[in-house]
Write a protein that holds these residues in place. Sequence first.
Motif, PDB file in Angstrom:
ATOM      1  N   THR A  28       0.208  -1.396   0.072  1.00  0.00           N
ATOM      2  CA  THR A  28      -0.051  -0.064   0.953  1.00  0.00           C
ATOM      3  C   THR A  28       0.182   1.158   0.073  1.00  0.00           C
ATOM      4  OG1 THR A  28       0.609  -0.142   2.494  1.00  0.00           O
ATOM      5  CG2 THR A  28      -2.010  -0.738   1.361  1.00  0.00           C
ATOM      6  N   ASN A  29       2.002   0.809  -0.277  1.00  0.00           N
ATOM      7  CA  ASN A  29       3.169   2.185  -0.303  1.00  0.00           C
ATOM      8  C   ASN A  29       2.439   3.150  -1.428  1.00  0.00           C
ATOM      9  OD1 ASN A  29       4.093   0.605   1.846  1.00  0.00           O
ATOM     10  ND2 ASN A  29       6.265   0.857   1.810  1.00  0.00           N
ATOM     11  N   TYR A  68      -0.097   7.546  -6.331  1.00  0.00           N
ATOM     12  CA  TYR A  68      -2.041   7.236  -6.665  1.00  0.00           C
ATOM     13  C   TYR A  68      -3.191   8.106  -6.588  1.00  0.00           C
ATOM     14  CZ  TYR A  68      -1.062   1.996  -5.393  1.00  0.00           C
ATOM     15  OH  TYR A  68      -1.183   0.818  -5.719  1.00  0.00           O
ATOM     16  N   GLN A  69      -2.547   9.400  -5.890  1.00  0.00           N
ATOM     17  CA  GLN A  69      -3.440  10.673  -6.151  1.00  0.00           C
ATOM     18  C   GLN A  69      -3.440  10.789  -7.511  1.00  0.00           C
ATOM     19  OE1 GLN A  69      -4.878  13.304  -4.650  1.00  0.00           O
ATOM     20  NE2 GLN A  69      -4.813  13.899  -6.925  1.00  0.00           N
ATOM     21  N   GLN A  99      -0.370   4.058  -2.632  1.00  0.00           N
ATOM     22  CA  GLN A  99      -1.114   4.779  -1.811  1.00  0.00           C
ATOM     23  C   GLN A  99      -1.394   6.028  -1.384  1.00  0.00           C
ATOM     24  OE1 GLN A  99      -3.935   0.668  -0.903  1.00  0.00           O
ATOM     25  NE2 GLN A  99      -4.039   2.485  -0.440  1.00  0.00           N
ATOM     26  N   HIS A 100       0.066   5.882  -1.240  1.00  0.00           N
ATOM     27  CA  HIS A 100       0.342   7.165   0.071  1.00  0.00           C
ATOM     28  C   HIS A 100       0.955   7.927  -0.746  1.00  0.00           C
ATOM     29  CE1 HIS A 100      -2.416   5.662   3.715  1.00  0.00           C
ATOM     30  NE2 HIS A 100      -2.070   4.011   3.187  1.00  0.00           N
ATOM     31  N   ALA A 101       1.749   7.896  -2.150  1.00  0.00           N
ATOM     32  CA  ALA A 101       2.532   8.595  -2.652  1.00  0.00           C
ATOM     33  C   ALA A 101       1.468   9.310  -3.931  1.00  0.00           C
ATOM     34  CB  ALA A 101       3.460   7.705  -3.017  1.00  0.00           C
ATOM     35  N   ASN A 137      -7.285  -3.434   0.630  1.00  0.00           N
ATOM     36  CA  ASN A 137      -6.975  -2.119  -0.292  1.00  0.00           C
ATOM     37  C   ASN A 137      -6.860  -2.808  -1.794  1.00  0.00           C
ATOM     38  OD1 ASN A 137      -6.147   0.232   1.354  1.00  0.00           O
ATOM     39  ND2 ASN A 137      -5.869  -1.054   3.143  1.00  0.00           N
TER      40      ASN A 137
END
Length: 518
Positions: free
Chosen positions: A372-373, A379-380, A375-377, A414
């Motif tokens: 999921t890393n 994926y926006q 996702q916090h970078a 996720n």
Amino acid sequence: MDTIWTKLTDKADSVRQRPILSLFEGDSGRFDNFAREADGLLLDYSKTNIDAESLSLLRELAEAAGLPTHRAAMFAGEKINNTEDRAVLHTALRPSPDRAPRVDGQTVTTGVRDSLDRMAAFASGLREGRITAANGEPFTNVVNIGIGGSDLGPAMASRALSPYLGAIRPHFVSNIDGAHIADTLAGLDPARTLVIIASKTFTTIETLTNADTATDWLKQALGADFGQHLAALSSAEALTAAYGIAADRVFGFEDWVGGRYSLWGPVGLSLMIAIGPEHFSDFLAGACAMDDNFLNAGDADNLPLTLALVGLWHNNFCGFGTRAVLPYDQRLGLLPAYLQQLDMESNGKRTRRDGTDVTSMTGPIVWGEPGTNGQHAFYQLLHQGTRVVPVEFLIAAEGHEPGLAHQHAILKANCLAQSEALMVGTQGQEPQPDPARRFPGNRPSVTLAYRRLTPFVLGQLIALYEHRVFVEGVVWGINSFDQFGVELGKKMAKDVQNDPEALSSMSGSTQGLSTFLT
Ligand code: F6P
């Protein structure tokens, strides 16, 4: 072929605005029709804008490009690497009783089996403490020094299969940057470390320079006994001999194994030492199962063909120039880097096999990070950016940590949520008054799902990607097995370093930077 290409272009234009979601609404069996399993590996491509008509046209395209003939030629050992006049037989490294490839009329299977047996004897000897360090103690660490195909495969696979590691821990040094070898050796005891120099050509500057550094490190600690701590993996046995590596420590391979396809043979020695010959055999068996699927399955059940057709659809007909590989499997963290070489070094080409220029886009940009890393970078951008990036998710039903099953459940949720969110966006929801919070959706993805990341599954996955690259290359008419594009920069690096006259004829930027960096 041109007619099919035109039909596909028209088809893509006509469905460009169609919500992928509508394909599910019109077909309750879409998942069954657009997902296929082979030996436990599931490929779901239902979350793409491909329908039965486009799929059928894509299959016609591959057929018209001569895929069956090219595929048979590769597996038979014909010299399909036309620019280098070489056979392409990495598939022979995962031997099957059903196949008997020959190069120049000579069978290769016996040589492959002998080579695997030699590797297994050496790996078992190390693992069981029969082949020892100079001080008679068992080795505890192995350092593979190589770059590109002589590094990425074993490094990626050793991390992927870390639950299977034994007592000898693998390490990998590739970069010419001295920081890499300094940091790696700093934590190791030379008295218990085996250094493997991996280079197909045995001429690669990065590898030979790092090898010299490692050899000095061994010599300082062990004196004349350092040779007992060295081995080499190479096709250039004369050069390994000249380097002073004992013949019984050299694991050779033929020129029909391309660097980025070499993980299955001697270049996989550090992996075999780390996970053991039995697990390595399972890894080969997984690849062999995928070879069988690629050779024998019909179009609908053929995973490599299907993955390639999805790639062609997105790249050539939808105009999506990159693909993100997002493993929801932390241990596949190096898979995107591995696939960058496999895919981009193979298919980043602009000249057809017949010497003419290609007229379509060829290899897409491959990139990625584990979820999921990611996702916090980034994926926006995947969800709301202006460009569409087709995504390839990888996910296991279960992890290797039964005590952490609750974490795996969150990981899975996720992964599933991301592919759904990318496709659906905020369509069908209450009108979102704030435009900044709207998601357009309609962003395609495929998902590769498997029970657990075992050696067999990893073998399937890597062979799947190899054959996908092959199919795409055939459709573009290029030779996926040379890599001349890496040569110019290598030559100029030598000039910059050693030839002031050549440097003085380079651009003002390069000269200015060179002065600044002096
Ligand atoms: O520079 C590219 C390349 O030739 C790759 O194709 C290859 O995997 C890598 O360098 C390493 O080459 P070698 O194994 O000969 O050292």
